[in-house]
Design a protein around this motif. Structure first.
Motif, PDB file in Angstrom:
ATOM      1  N   ASN A 355       2.001   4.670 -11.287  1.00 19.01           N
ATOM      2  CA  ASN A 355       2.739   3.668 -12.052  1.00 19.01           C
ATOM      3  C   ASN A 355       1.847   2.519 -12.510  1.00 19.01           C
ATOM      4  OD1 ASN A 355       5.313   2.519 -13.046  1.00 19.01           O
ATOM      5  ND2 ASN A 355       4.915   0.947 -11.517  1.00 19.01           N
ATOM      6  N   CYS A 356       1.030   1.964 -11.586  1.00 16.15           N
ATOM      7  CA  CYS A 356       0.244   0.777 -11.940  1.00 16.15           C
ATOM      8  C   CYS A 356      -1.258   0.999 -11.847  1.00 16.15           C
ATOM      9  CB  CYS A 356       0.633  -0.402 -11.040  1.00 16.15           C
ATOM     10  SG  CYS A 356       0.101  -0.233  -9.319  1.00 16.15           S
ATOM     11  N   GLY A 357      -1.704   2.154 -11.320  1.00 17.33           N
ATOM     12  CA  GLY A 357      -3.131   2.424 -11.238  1.00 17.33           C
ATOM     13  C   GLY A 357      -3.794   1.926  -9.973  1.00 17.33           C
ATOM     14  N   PHE A 358      -3.034   1.302  -9.057  1.00 19.61           N
ATOM     15  CA  PHE A 358      -3.615   0.863  -7.785  1.00 19.61           C
ATOM     16  C   PHE A 358      -4.282   2.051  -7.090  1.00 19.61           C
ATOM     17  CE2 PHE A 358      -3.141   0.877  -3.191  1.00 19.61           C
ATOM     18  CZ  PHE A 358      -3.780  -0.297  -2.823  1.00 19.61           C
ATOM     19  N   SER A 359      -5.458   1.818  -6.495  1.00 16.55           N
ATOM     20  CA  SER A 359      -6.141   2.893  -5.775  1.00 16.55           C
ATOM     21  C   SER A 359      -6.667   2.372  -4.448  1.00 16.55           C
ATOM     22  CB  SER A 359      -7.294   3.461  -6.622  1.00 16.55           C
ATOM     23  OG  SER A 359      -8.227   2.447  -6.937  1.00 16.55           O
ATOM     24  N   GLY A 360      -6.759   3.255  -3.490  1.00 11.79           N
ATOM     25  CA  GLY A 360      -7.240   2.866  -2.167  1.00 11.79           C
ATOM     26  C   GLY A 360      -7.571   4.073  -1.325  1.00 11.79           C
ATOM     27  N   LYS A 361      -7.949   3.820  -0.086  1.00  9.64           N
ATOM     28  CA  LYS A 361      -8.401   4.883   0.807  1.00  9.64           C
ATOM     29  C   LYS A 361      -7.317   5.365   1.760  1.00  9.64           C
ATOM     30  CE  LYS A 361     -13.165   3.240   0.704  1.00  9.64           C
ATOM     31  NZ  LYS A 361     -13.536   4.272  -0.276  1.00  9.64           N
ATOM     32  N   THR A 362      -6.207   4.642   1.844  1.00  8.28           N
ATOM     33  CA  THR A 362      -5.129   5.032   2.732  1.00  8.28           C
ATOM     34  C   THR A 362      -3.845   5.228   1.950  1.00  8.28           C
ATOM     35  OG1 THR A 362      -4.648   2.704   3.201  1.00  8.28           O
ATOM     36  CG2 THR A 362      -6.127   3.839   4.724  1.00  8.28           C
ATOM     37  N   MET A 363      -2.942   6.038   2.528  1.00  8.70           N
ATOM     38  CA  MET A 363      -1.683   6.356   1.871  1.00  8.70           C
ATOM     39  C   MET A 363      -0.691   5.205   2.045  1.00  8.70           C
ATOM     40  SD  MET A 363      -0.044   8.544   0.121  1.00  8.70           S
ATOM     41  CE  MET A 363       1.643   8.696  -0.415  1.00  8.70           C
ATOM     42  N   HIS A 364      -0.075   4.799   0.941  1.00  3.79           N
ATOM     43  CA  HIS A 364       0.985   3.789   0.965  1.00  3.79           C
ATOM     44  C   HIS A 364       2.222   4.406   0.321  1.00  3.79           C
ATOM     45  CE1 HIS A 364      -1.639   0.371   2.068  1.00  3.79           C
ATOM     46  NE2 HIS A 364      -2.533   0.947   1.289  1.00  3.79           N
ATOM     47  N   TRP A 365       3.296   4.513   1.066  1.00  5.21           N
ATOM     48  CA  TRP A 365       4.530   5.030   0.455  1.00  5.21           C
ATOM     49  C   TRP A 365       5.163   3.972  -0.437  1.00  5.21           C
ATOM     50  CZ3 TRP A 365       5.047  10.033   0.547  1.00  5.21           C
ATOM     51  CH2 TRP A 365       4.440  10.767   1.572  1.00  5.21           C
ATOM     52  N   LEU A 366       4.920   2.702  -0.121  1.00  4.78           N
ATOM     53  CA  LEU A 366       5.329   1.593  -0.988  1.00  4.78           C
ATOM     54  C   LEU A 366       4.061   1.004  -1.588  1.00  4.78           C
ATOM     55  CD1 LEU A 366       7.567  -0.350  -2.023  1.00  4.78           C
ATOM     56  CD2 LEU A 366       7.121  -1.760  -0.006  1.00  4.78           C
TER      57      LEU A 366
END
Length: 394
Positions: A355-366
């Motif tokens: 949706n917004c392109g946020f990226s990271g190394k851990t899973m976020h359901w929210l």
């Protein structure tokens, strides 16, 4: 730009109010008063002298609250809220609500807007009280349950959030059901260690609300593995490919543990072979299969398998795995390649929000970026990302 529109709106609104008042007094001469309020010129003077805050206060004071100007007041207050001037927005909305001349629908709208002001200011208890009051009305405003759900989500009061979500869903289509499923999953996470029976009940409710809730299937598998019931875990994992194949990589560690508990790694090898046949770009399954081949057969067999796979489906993780297995035909290049691939594997983001392109190394359901549920997806690190990741690592 917003400030310019505000400057334009305020004097026009004030002048419109004066014209309406003048017409009213022309029809009722006995109530006629001075034609022009000197405060209007005072406000204009503040504008000309670049004192916008004082001008705004003057123009707001000039706007008599009646059925013709309520929308102007609401528009001004909303503009203040968007600009971050929450105290002004609250003052206008409180002033509107206090007017006995306001009819029912306008009062309800002003109460909703005041509740949004409180939420924007972080005063959640006042916002909650206001929306609960709206919910008790004979015809509750549709925003009441929606905003209460947001408040309870923010406060992690999952039972109340579920209750509000169901009230929203009763009057709409199933758009809210996936959110309710996430709230049930949050409850299951809370009960996972203390009361597994209750956790399973919550997960059943989650899947009832949203049969495509991957999170519920993953949690169910994790709970079954914790009590050494691998076949039930496999049954839960079996649903994920139909629910959303983008999350298959998240299921791989659970599949591995389930087949380990069954002492049947050959079955896992067959399962992984089928997966990469159906999903050829699934690098994580290919790497796990390589490790299983090394464990069941030999390192050389694993090397040969992965070497052939990388010709058709190149990936940084695959290349890194091949190096770790000892592929050293070009010995001089091994340290350099190992450093590059290790950097990419460590630096590369594993998850991205669609949706917004946020990226990271851990899973976020929210998603932390856009606060949307279930929009973060696992990603694979492919060779196309090499240049970008190397730049970020340098």
């Amino acid at each position: 730009m917003m400030m310019q529109w505000l400057f334009l709106l305020l004097p026009v609104a004030a002048l419109s109010g004066w014209i309406l008042a003048k017409r009213h007094y022309q029809r009722h001469p006995q109530k006629h008063v001075k034609a022009f309020n000197p405060e209007y010129f005072k406000g204009l003077n503040y504008l000309l002298n670049e004192q916008p805050d004082k001008a705004i206060d003057v123009f707001i004071g000039l706007l008599e609250v009646n059925s013709e100007t309520v929308e102007t007041h609401l528009a001004l207050a909303n503009l203040f809220r968007r600009r971050g001037e929450t105290e002004r927005a609250i003052r206008i909305h409180q002033n509107l609500i206090a007017r006995p001349s306001l009819h029912g629908e306008q009062r309800l709208q002003a109460m909703v807007e005041l509740g949004l002001d409180y939420m924007h200011a972080g005063v959640l208890d006042r916002a909650e009280h206001l929306f609960l009051e709206l919910l008790q009305q004979p015809n509750p405003h549709p925003q009441a349950a929606k905003q209460l759900m947001r408040i309870y989500q923010q406060e992690k009061k999952w039972a109340q959030a579920i209750e509000m979500g169901k009230q929203i869903d009763a009057s709409k289509t199933g758009q809210v059901r996936p959110l309710i499923a996430q709230f049930y999953c949050e409850q299951a996470e809370q009960h996972a260690n203390q009361d597994r029976h209750e956790a399973f009940t919550m997960l059943k409710q989650a899947l009832f609300q949203d049969p495509n809730c991957v999170r519920a299937s993953l949690l169910e598998a994790r709970l079954y593995l914790a009590i050494n019931q691998p076949r039930k875990a496999l049954d839960a994992l079996q649903n994920i490919e139909q629910q959303n194949p983008a999350f298959l990589s998240e299921a791989l560690p659970y599949w591995h543990k389930a087949y380990q508990q069954l002492a049947d790694l050959p079955a896992l090898r067959d399962k992984l072979s089928q997966l990469i046949t159906r999903h050829p770009n699934m690098t994580s399954a290919r790497i796990m299969l390589t490790n299983i081949i090394a464990e069941l057969e030999s390192t050389k067999a694993a090397q040969q398998f992965l070497y052939e796979q990388l010709h058709h489906h190149p990936s940084v993780e695959g290349l890194h795995t091949l190096i770790k297995l000892g592929e050293n035909n070009q010995i001089a290049l091994i340290p350099l390649i190992d450093r590059i691939t290790r950097t990419m594997v460590e630096k590369g983001d594993r998850y991205t929000c669609k949706n917004c392109g946020f990226s990271g190394k851990t899973m976020h359901w929210l998603c932390p970026g856009c606060a949307k549920w279930g929009t973060v997806r696992p990603t694979e690190i492919h060779l196309t990302a090499l240049e970008k990741l190397l730049d970020s690592a340098s």
